[in-house]
Design a protein around this motif. Structure first.
Motif, PDB file in Angstrom:
ATOM      1  N   GLY A 270      81.538  17.282  11.610  1.00  0.00           N
ATOM      2  CA  GLY A 270      81.180  17.587  10.211  1.00  0.00           C
ATOM      3  C   GLY A 270      80.909  19.065  10.075  1.00  0.00           C
ATOM      4  N   PHE A 271      81.585  19.709   9.104  1.00  0.00           N
ATOM      5  CA  PHE A 271      81.392  21.155   8.937  1.00  0.00           C
ATOM      6  C   PHE A 271      81.006  21.455   7.494  1.00  0.00           C
ATOM      7  N   GLY A 272      80.086  20.647   6.962  1.00  0.00           N
ATOM      8  CA  GLY A 272      79.589  20.882   5.604  1.00  0.00           C
ATOM      9  C   GLY A 272      78.297  21.675   5.675  1.00  0.00           C
TER      10      GLY A 272
ATOM     11  N   GLY B 259      64.354  18.966   8.017  1.00  0.00           N
ATOM     12  CA  GLY B 259      64.168  20.292   7.423  1.00  0.00           C
ATOM     13  C   GLY B 259      64.568  20.316   5.954  1.00  0.00           C
ATOM     14  N   GLY B 260      65.598  19.541   5.601  1.00  0.00           N
ATOM     15  CA  GLY B 260      66.072  19.533   4.214  1.00  0.00           C
ATOM     16  C   GLY B 260      65.010  19.012   3.266  1.00  0.00           C
ATOM     17  N   VAL B 261      64.450  17.855   3.590  1.00  0.00           N
ATOM     18  CA  VAL B 261      63.453  17.281   2.675  1.00  0.00           C
ATOM     19  C   VAL B 261      62.158  18.100   2.717  1.00  0.00           C
TER      20      VAL B 261
ATOM     21  N   GLY C 171      72.249  15.470  13.099  1.00  0.00           N
ATOM     22  CA  GLY C 171      72.197  16.160  11.812  1.00  0.00           C
ATOM     23  C   GLY C 171      72.414  15.171  10.676  1.00  0.00           C
ATOM     24  N   ALA C 172      73.349  14.247  10.885  1.00  0.00           N
ATOM     25  CA  ALA C 172      73.637  13.223   9.870  1.00  0.00           C
ATOM     26  C   ALA C 172      72.532  12.181   9.859  1.00  0.00           C
ATOM     27  N   ASN C 173      72.483  11.403   8.798  1.00  0.00           N
ATOM     28  CA  ASN C 173      71.577  10.259   8.741  1.00  0.00           C
ATOM     29  C   ASN C 173      72.275   9.050   9.347  1.00  0.00           C
TER      30      ASN C 173
END
Ligand code: NAD
Length: 427
Positions: free
Chosen positions: A228-230, A355-357, A326-328
């Motif tokens: 994944g490269f998003g 970290g995102g939330v 990294g993914a859920n």
């Protein structure tokens, strides 16, 4: 039996929610959780499914399906992203909402868990169609969201522009600009500095901390494969490359994977991906499959695409020394058992990608106070909060001799159970 039927019978869909429940059960057994609290946590509090008619640019009407699931709000308002993808379905959104409840509880944020999504391929929509779809979706779920009720954020294929339309639509409805209704907004509209990089940067912080604990190499000899490269995958690849000179040997996206044993420059790759729409055909690399990437010989494997990627079969062939999610929900419970047996450490999603939330929480706080922080403060607070959570999980894993996923669940479920006990069950 026709070929199609044979394939269908072999290819049984994996339920992300079943997998999430298996993870919960392991922690519940370890904690000797009462049957009632286990039942409580294994149900989603509210589920909304909405039909979204949208007038397309050619004047025709297309109808999309949207979801918002609130798993639990015992610790505070619900929080969770919105995903736009053709694969979005109720099972997936329920699992993602549940993982948000667990994740916010692991990190100690005053939130419950929710998730939303629309079944759509956003790349097939024009900008105007995407805006109309987003506004219609916001409007359809408007009664269940709000800055003290449920606060969405970006996820796969959604971004700050979509969050801006979301915030604007909500604000038009209530008659006042309400920054706190959504996070991941543009900085010019009450977004937080450091939100876009937050999940990838959080991954970097937990990798660095694990390096301190375990002493593995984190330098130019550290080989990394990223699925994944998003937002998440590209950020962590670039940070590992820039801050530690790590050798990024393989990267993939939905269109395919690339490999170079001498290392790929992720900054140049980002430019290529922005120009061409994919990582494939990046000069100097060889094409690889998703499976080859996941089973590649490397030090760090970072799944940063989507759930259910590391199955039992894939796990058997994994040669990475450590996995950082990294993914859920990228790893199935049966695969976890194999990874445990092989001695491969996994830093689980509910800790690693929190970290995102966490920065979404900072954005929400800033929006409610109308006082905005500088980037240095965002980064240092993020590091502080994530590393406190890391230590709690790591120490519990050592003490209880369980893997870090089970330890993280134990931290989260204990918090949720305590809150339920203190609040009592209404009426
Ligand atoms: P994104 O849309 O920015 O990127 C997703 C990437 O995965 C893209 O490169 C896409 O091509 C690739 N991909 C999709 N399906 C794939 C497949 N089958 N094989 C290989 N690659 C595939 O999404 P994102 O925001 O980076 O989210 C990625 C994951 O991280 C999701 O599981 C999401 O829930 C999770 N996550 C995101 C955040 C965040 O802040 N964005 C926070 C926590 C967790």
């Amino acid at each position: 039996m026709g070929e199609k039927m044979k394939n269908n019978s072999i290819k049984k869909e994996i339920s992300a929610y079943d997998n999430a429940m298996k993870q919960l059960k392991i922690a519940a057994d370890k904690l000797k959780l009462s049957e009632g609290i286990y039942e409580y946590l294994s149900h989603c509090a509210r589920i909304y499914i909405v039909s979204l008619p949208v007038v397309m640019d050619d004047g025709e009407i297309d109808v999309f399906t949207g979801y918002r699931v609130q798993h639990n709000d015992v610790l505070g308002p619900c929080k969770g992203g919105i995903r736009y993808a053709t694969t979005v379905n109720l099972d997936e959104v329920k699992a993602l909402a549940f993982w948000m409840s667990i994740k916010t509880a692991v990190v100690g944020l005053p939130y419950g868990g929710a998730k939303g999504g629309v079944t759509v391929d956003p790349r097939k929509l024009s900008k105007k169609e995407l805006e109309r779809l987003t506004r219609r979706y916001t409007s359809a779920i408007i009664r269940m969201i709000g800055p003290h009720k449920d606060i969405p954020a970006p996820d796969m294929n959604t971004n700050k522009q979509i969050m801006a339309w979301f915030m604007d639509t909500y604000s038009m409805d209530v008659g006042e600009t309400t920054l706190g209704v959504v996070t991941g907004k543009p900085v010019e509209l009450g977004g937080s500095l450091g939100r876009e990089e937050a999940t990838g940067r959080g991954l970097l912080y937990v990798i660095e901390k694990m390096h301190e604990k375990k002493g593995f190499k984190l330098d130019e000899n550290c080989t990394v494969a990223v699925q994944g490269f998003g937002n998440v995958g590209s950020t962590v690849a670039i940070l590992l490359y820039e801050e530690h000179n790590c050798k990024i040997i393989a990267i993939s996206d939905i269109k395919g994977g690339i490999y170079n044993p001498d290392g790929i420059d992720p900054i140049k790759l980002k430019e290529h991906e922005q120009k061409t729409g994919s990582v494939v055909n990046f000069p100097g690399t060889k094409s690889i499959t998703n499976k080859e990437l996941l089973q590649m010989e490397c030090d760090l494997l970072i799944p940063a695409a989507k759930e259910n990627q590391i199955t039992e079969e894939i796990a058997k062939g994994i040669k990475a020394k450590m996995i950082v999610e990294g993914a859920n929900g990228p790893t199935l419970t049966e695969a976890d058992k194999i990874l445990d047996k092989k001695g491969i450490n996994v830093i689980p999603d509910i800790l690693a990608n929190a970290g995102g939330v966490t920065v979404s929480y900072f954005e929400w706080v800033q929006g409610l106070e109308n006082y905005f922080w500088d980037l240095e403060r965002v980064r240092s607070e993020l590091k502080r909060i994530l590393l406190i959570a890391f230590d709690r999980v790591y120490d519990l894993a050592e003490k209880e001799k369980v893997n870090m996923r089970t330890a993280a669940y134990m931290v989260a479920v204990s918090r949720l159970a305590k809150a339920i006990e203190l609040r009592g069950i209404f009426p």
